[in-house]
Design a protein around this motif. Structure first.
Motif, PDB file in Angstrom:
ATOM      1  N   VAL A   1       9.073  -7.417  17.890  1.00 13.70           N
ATOM      2  CA  VAL A   1       8.560  -6.140  17.421  1.00 13.70           C
ATOM      3  C   VAL A   1       9.681  -5.483  16.636  1.00 13.70           C
ATOM      4  CG1 VAL A   1       7.517  -3.938  18.059  1.00 13.70           C
ATOM      5  CG2 VAL A   1       7.173  -5.939  19.521  1.00 13.70           C
ATOM      6  N   PHE A   2       9.403  -5.073  15.404  1.00 16.79           N
ATOM      7  CA  PHE A   2      10.439  -4.539  14.525  1.00 16.79           C
ATOM      8  C   PHE A   2       9.986  -3.225  13.911  1.00 16.79           C
ATOM      9  CE2 PHE A   2      10.677  -9.127  14.635  1.00 16.79           C
ATOM     10  CZ  PHE A   2      12.018  -9.371  14.901  1.00 16.79           C
ATOM     11  N   LYS A   3      10.878  -2.240  13.921  1.00 12.77           N
ATOM     12  CA  LYS A   3      10.608  -0.946  13.284  1.00 12.77           C
ATOM     13  C   LYS A   3      11.425  -0.883  11.996  1.00 12.77           C
ATOM     14  CE  LYS A   3       9.472   1.548  17.534  1.00 12.77           C
ATOM     15  NZ  LYS A   3       8.055   1.807  17.153  1.00 12.77           N
ATOM     16  N   ILE A   4      10.725  -0.695  10.884  1.00  9.53           N
ATOM     17  CA  ILE A   4      11.366  -0.762   9.571  1.00  9.53           C
ATOM     18  C   ILE A   4      11.038   0.507   8.782  1.00  9.53           C
ATOM     19  CG2 ILE A   4      11.457  -2.039   7.393  1.00  9.53           C
ATOM     20  CD1 ILE A   4      10.781  -4.564   8.965  1.00  9.53           C
ATOM     21  N   SER A   5      12.036   1.026   8.095  1.00 10.79           N
ATOM     22  CA  SER A   5      11.862   2.241   7.290  1.00 10.79           C
ATOM     23  C   SER A   5      10.823   2.031   6.207  1.00 10.79           C
ATOM     24  CB  SER A   5      13.201   2.630   6.653  1.00 10.79           C
ATOM     25  OG  SER A   5      13.013   3.555   5.604  1.00 10.79           O
ATOM     26  N   ALA A   6       9.777   2.867   6.212  1.00  9.83           N
ATOM     27  CA  ALA A   6       8.740   2.767   5.188  1.00  9.83           C
ATOM     28  C   ALA A   6       9.305   3.102   3.806  1.00  9.83           C
ATOM     29  CB  ALA A   6       7.579   3.693   5.532  1.00  9.83           C
ATOM     30  N   ASP A   7      10.202   4.090   3.746  1.00  5.16           N
ATOM     31  CA  ASP A   7      10.804   4.467   2.468  1.00  5.16           C
ATOM     32  C   ASP A   7      11.556   3.298   1.849  1.00  5.16           C
ATOM     33  OD1 ASP A   7       9.811   7.029   2.731  1.00  5.16           O
ATOM     34  OD2 ASP A   7      11.650   7.852   3.574  1.00  5.16           O
ATOM     35  N   SER A   8      12.396   2.652   2.657  1.00  4.56           N
ATOM     36  CA  SER A   8      13.184   1.530   2.150  1.00  4.56           C
ATOM     37  C   SER A   8      12.304   0.346   1.787  1.00  4.56           C
ATOM     38  CB  SER A   8      14.209   1.098   3.210  1.00  4.56           C
ATOM     39  OG  SER A   8      15.136   2.132   3.471  1.00  4.56           O
ATOM     40  N   LEU A   9      11.264   0.112   2.600  1.00  8.44           N
ATOM     41  CA  LEU A   9      10.375  -1.015   2.356  1.00  8.44           C
ATOM     42  C   LEU A   9       9.710  -0.902   0.996  1.00  8.44           C
ATOM     43  CD1 LEU A   9       9.336  -3.556   3.867  1.00  8.44           C
ATOM     44  CD2 LEU A   9       7.378  -2.201   4.578  1.00  8.44           C
ATOM     45  N   PHE A  10       9.222   0.290   0.665  1.00 13.00           N
ATOM     46  CA  PHE A  10       8.538   0.473  -0.616  1.00 13.00           C
ATOM     47  C   PHE A  10       9.525   0.589  -1.770  1.00 13.00           C
ATOM     48  CE2 PHE A  10       4.953   1.158   2.074  1.00 13.00           C
ATOM     49  CZ  PHE A  10       3.853   0.827   1.291  1.00 13.00           C
ATOM     50  N   ALA A  11      10.677   1.191  -1.527  1.00 14.11           N
ATOM     51  CA  ALA A  11      11.656   1.376  -2.603  1.00 14.11           C
ATOM     52  C   ALA A  11      12.371   0.084  -2.954  1.00 14.11           C
ATOM     53  CB  ALA A  11      12.677   2.443  -2.201  1.00 14.11           C
ATOM     54  N   LYS A  12      12.702  -0.718  -1.947  1.00 13.87           N
ATOM     55  CA  LYS A  12      13.516  -1.914  -2.170  1.00 13.87           C
ATOM     56  C   LYS A  12      12.693  -3.196  -2.253  1.00 13.87           C
ATOM     57  CE  LYS A  12      17.390   0.470  -1.818  1.00 13.87           C
ATOM     58  NZ  LYS A  12      18.313   0.662  -2.953  1.00 13.87           N
ATOM     59  N   THR A  13      11.850  -3.425  -1.240  1.00 14.78           N
ATOM     60  CA  THR A  13      11.113  -4.686  -1.191  1.00 14.78           C
ATOM     61  C   THR A  13       9.931  -4.698  -2.141  1.00 14.78           C
ATOM     62  OG1 THR A  13      11.745  -4.925   1.136  1.00 14.78           O
ATOM     63  CG2 THR A  13       9.952  -6.312   0.354  1.00 14.78           C
ATOM     64  N   PHE A  14       9.299  -3.542  -2.316  1.00 13.92           N
ATOM     65  CA  PHE A  14       8.084  -3.491  -3.127  1.00 13.92           C
ATOM     66  C   PHE A  14       8.306  -2.821  -4.472  1.00 13.92           C
ATOM     67  CE2 PHE A  14       6.671  -3.762   1.289  1.00 13.92           C
ATOM     68  CZ  PHE A  14       5.991  -4.959   1.220  1.00 13.92           C
ATOM     69  N   GLY A  15       9.539  -2.848  -4.945  1.00 15.85           N
ATOM     70  CA  GLY A  15       9.827  -2.448  -6.314  1.00 15.85           C
ATOM     71  C   GLY A  15       9.493  -1.018  -6.661  1.00 15.85           C
ATOM     72  N   GLY A  16       9.627  -0.117  -5.691  1.00 15.52           N
ATOM     73  CA  GLY A  16       9.401   1.280  -5.982  1.00 15.52           C
ATOM     74  C   GLY A  16       7.950   1.691  -6.056  1.00 15.52           C
ATOM     75  N   GLN A  17       7.054   0.859  -5.509  1.00 12.37           N
ATOM     76  CA  GLN A  17       5.640   1.233  -5.494  1.00 12.37           C
ATOM     77  C   GLN A  17       5.447   2.505  -4.669  1.00 12.37           C
ATOM     78  OE1 GLN A  17       2.914  -1.859  -4.341  1.00 12.37           O
ATOM     79  NE2 GLN A  17       4.144  -3.470  -5.285  1.00 12.37           N
ATOM     80  N   PRO A  18       4.548   3.385  -5.092  1.00  9.18           N
ATOM     81  CA  PRO A  18       4.288   4.599  -4.308  1.00  9.18           C
ATOM     82  C   PRO A  18       3.634   4.247  -2.976  1.00  9.18           C
ATOM     83  CG  PRO A  18       2.685   4.371  -6.074  1.00  9.18           C
ATOM     84  CD  PRO A  18       3.734   3.330  -6.317  1.00  9.18           C
ATOM     85  N   MET A  19       3.974   5.005  -1.941  1.00  6.92           N
ATOM     86  CA  MET A  19       3.396   4.765  -0.637  1.00  6.92           C
ATOM     87  C   MET A  19       1.966   5.294  -0.590  1.00  6.92           C
ATOM     88  SD  MET A  19       6.397   5.347   2.200  1.00  6.92           S
ATOM     89  CE  MET A  19       6.976   6.922   1.543  1.00  6.92           C
ATOM     90  N   PRO A  20       1.056   4.554   0.022  1.00  5.59           N
ATOM     91  CA  PRO A  20      -0.318   5.054   0.162  1.00  5.59           C
ATOM     92  C   PRO A  20      -0.342   6.245   1.109  1.00  5.59           C
ATOM     93  CG  PRO A  20      -0.004   3.025   1.408  1.00  5.59           C
ATOM     94  CD  PRO A  20       1.230   3.212   0.591  1.00  5.59           C
ATOM     95  N   PRO A  21      -1.400   7.051   1.073  1.00  4.33           N
ATOM     96  CA  PRO A  21      -1.445   8.280   1.868  1.00  4.33           C
ATOM     97  C   PRO A  21      -1.407   8.062   3.375  1.00  4.33           C
ATOM     98  CG  PRO A  21      -3.572   7.827   0.832  1.00  4.33           C
ATOM     99  CD  PRO A  21      -2.586   6.896   0.209  1.00  4.33           C
ATOM    100  N   PHE A  22      -1.783   6.858   3.837  1.00  7.27           N
ATOM    101  CA  PHE A  22      -1.783   6.616   5.276  1.00  7.27           C
ATOM    102  C   PHE A  22      -0.416   6.174   5.801  1.00  7.27           C
ATOM    103  CE2 PHE A  22      -3.767   3.078   2.968  1.00  7.27           C
ATOM    104  CZ  PHE A  22      -2.861   2.062   3.205  1.00  7.27           C
ATOM    105  N   ILE A  23       0.599   6.142   4.923  1.00 14.15           N
ATOM    106  CA  ILE A  23       1.977   5.870   5.344  1.00 14.15           C
ATOM    107  C   ILE A  23       2.823   7.081   4.967  1.00 14.15           C
ATOM    108  CG2 ILE A  23       3.987   4.380   5.087  1.00 14.15           C
ATOM    109  CD1 ILE A  23       2.119   2.084   4.493  1.00 14.15           C
ATOM    110  N   LYS A  24       3.420   7.726   5.950  1.00 15.56           N
ATOM    111  CA  LYS A  24       4.127   8.983   5.739  1.00 15.56           C
ATOM    112  C   LYS A  24       5.568   8.745   5.272  1.00 15.56           C
ATOM    113  CE  LYS A  24       1.454  11.152   9.449  1.00 15.56           C
ATOM    114  NZ  LYS A  24       1.529  11.781  10.802  1.00 15.56           N
ATOM    115  N   PRO A  25       6.045   9.489   4.287  1.00 13.69           N
ATOM    116  CA  PRO A  25       7.454   9.405   3.890  1.00 13.69           C
ATOM    117  C   PRO A  25       8.356   9.715   5.083  1.00 13.69           C
ATOM    118  CG  PRO A  25       6.197  10.635   2.266  1.00 13.69           C
ATOM    119  CD  PRO A  25       5.284  10.447   3.448  1.00 13.69           C
ATOM    120  N   GLY A  26       9.457   8.983   5.202  1.00 16.42           N
ATOM    121  CA  GLY A  26      10.390   9.200   6.300  1.00 16.42           C
ATOM    122  C   GLY A  26       9.978   8.552   7.603  1.00 16.42           C
TER     123      GLY A  26
END
Length: 314
Positions: free
Chosen positions: A117-142
């Motif tokens: 079980v792994f907890k990973i920063s949503a901000d970093s995941l979208f900024a780094k792994t997914f090339g800066g894609q905007p987060m969908p509304p069901f995933i909260k910043p931070g």
């Protein structure tokens, strides 16, 4: 060759609920990653493995491919994807970490048979792994996203490609076997429908589509490769209408026998000629198969089409 694109797509699409039989069930943090890792004990039960030292090299390595079940949740504990709903496990190549504490680090902590079980920063995941894609509304910043992973195998890319090919071949055989059995079920239902509705002069194509020509045409026969224009009304055997080209006012034009429509149409419409009208009773295996196509089209749906061959262009 498996690419990073193949990594990124399934990453936002997977996870597995895990259980632990150990007494200590706490999270640990290492290299920016918060985790629990479970391994089976001698009795076959999962126990929390505890902290994984940075020097531990027993997990998957860069360049290898991890075959796994995976699920992930958002901060509200809502399941966003669960690979168990698919018929095949995920195959993800281990890449160099795109950021500290990323999913790549998680994979390098796991060996065959391990769960984590792994907890990973949503901000970093979208900024780094997914090339800066905007987060969908069901995933909260931070917030953090929680990944649940159960590893089946860790292989070289060559081994993984061979396993994937073998798995696809088996899936094809399983699908063929299922279609054969489903066709028998559908055929019996169609025959019951024919009797219940007193349909006469019913014919059957080689693949299993039943058809009744209700109004013979006078124009040329439709054959594979012809451009045909067809009016149709689609309904289920219970009489529920799904859609109709008559209501839209425009018939449907396509090239016959080229896989542009369901197999049942490609075959049965070749029994018609310009100006003819017919009823087609199409088994699910020659329509949309076992997969649901939204609430309007459940899996294994037998379809009735009332069709009119408006035009045939040779």
């Amino acid at each position: 060759m498996l690419t990073k694109t193949q990594l990124l797509l399934p990453v936002l699409a997977g996870a597995l609920m895990l259980q632990s039989c150990g007494k200590k069930d706490e999270f640990h943090t290492s290299e920016g990653l918060t985790y629990k890792i479970y391994e089976k004990n001698d009795k076959g039960a999962y126990e929390n493995k505890g902290e994984v030292a940075p020097s531990d090299s027993t997990g998957a390595k860069v360049g290898q491919v991890v075959t796994m079940q995976m699920m992930y949740k958002n901060a509200d504990d809502s399941v966003l994807f669960d690979s168990r709903t698919q018929k095949t496990p995920l195959m993800i190549p281990v890449m160099e970490p795109s950021f500290k504490g990323g999913l790549e680090n998680a994979l390098m902590m796991l060996s065959p048979g391990d769960s984590g079980v792994f907890k990973i920063s949503a901000d970093s995941l979208f900024a780094k792994t997914f090339g800066g894609q905007p987060m969908p509304p069901f995933i909260k910043p931070g917030s953090q996203m929680t990944f649940f992973i159960k590893v089946d195998t860790v292989q070289s890319q060559e081994e993984a490609m061979a396993s994937q090919q073998k798995m696809m071949q088996q899936q094809m055989l399983d699908a063929q076997a299922h279609a054969k059995e489903q066709l028998k079920i559908d055929d019996a239902k169609i025959q019951d429908y024919i009797k219940a509705n007193n349909l006469e002069n019913v014919q059957k194509t080689e693949s299993g589509v039943y058809y009744v020509i209700t109004d013979p045409g006078t124009g040329p026969d439709a054959t594979a490769g012809d451009k045909v224009t067809v009016h149709y009304k689609l309904s289920f055997l219970d009489g529920k209408e799904v859609e109709s080209s008559y209501k839209g006012g425009e018939p449907y034009t396509f090239t016959l026998g080229q896989g542009q429509v369901i197999p049942g149409w490609d075959e049965a419409l070749q029994k018609l000629n310009k100006g003819s009208k017919a009823i087609l009773l199409v088994p699910s295996t020659l329509a949309y198969g076992e997969q649901d196509r939204g609430p309007q089209m459940p899996g294994n749906s037998i379809l009735r089409f009332d069709v009119e061959m408006v035009d045939v262009q040779k």
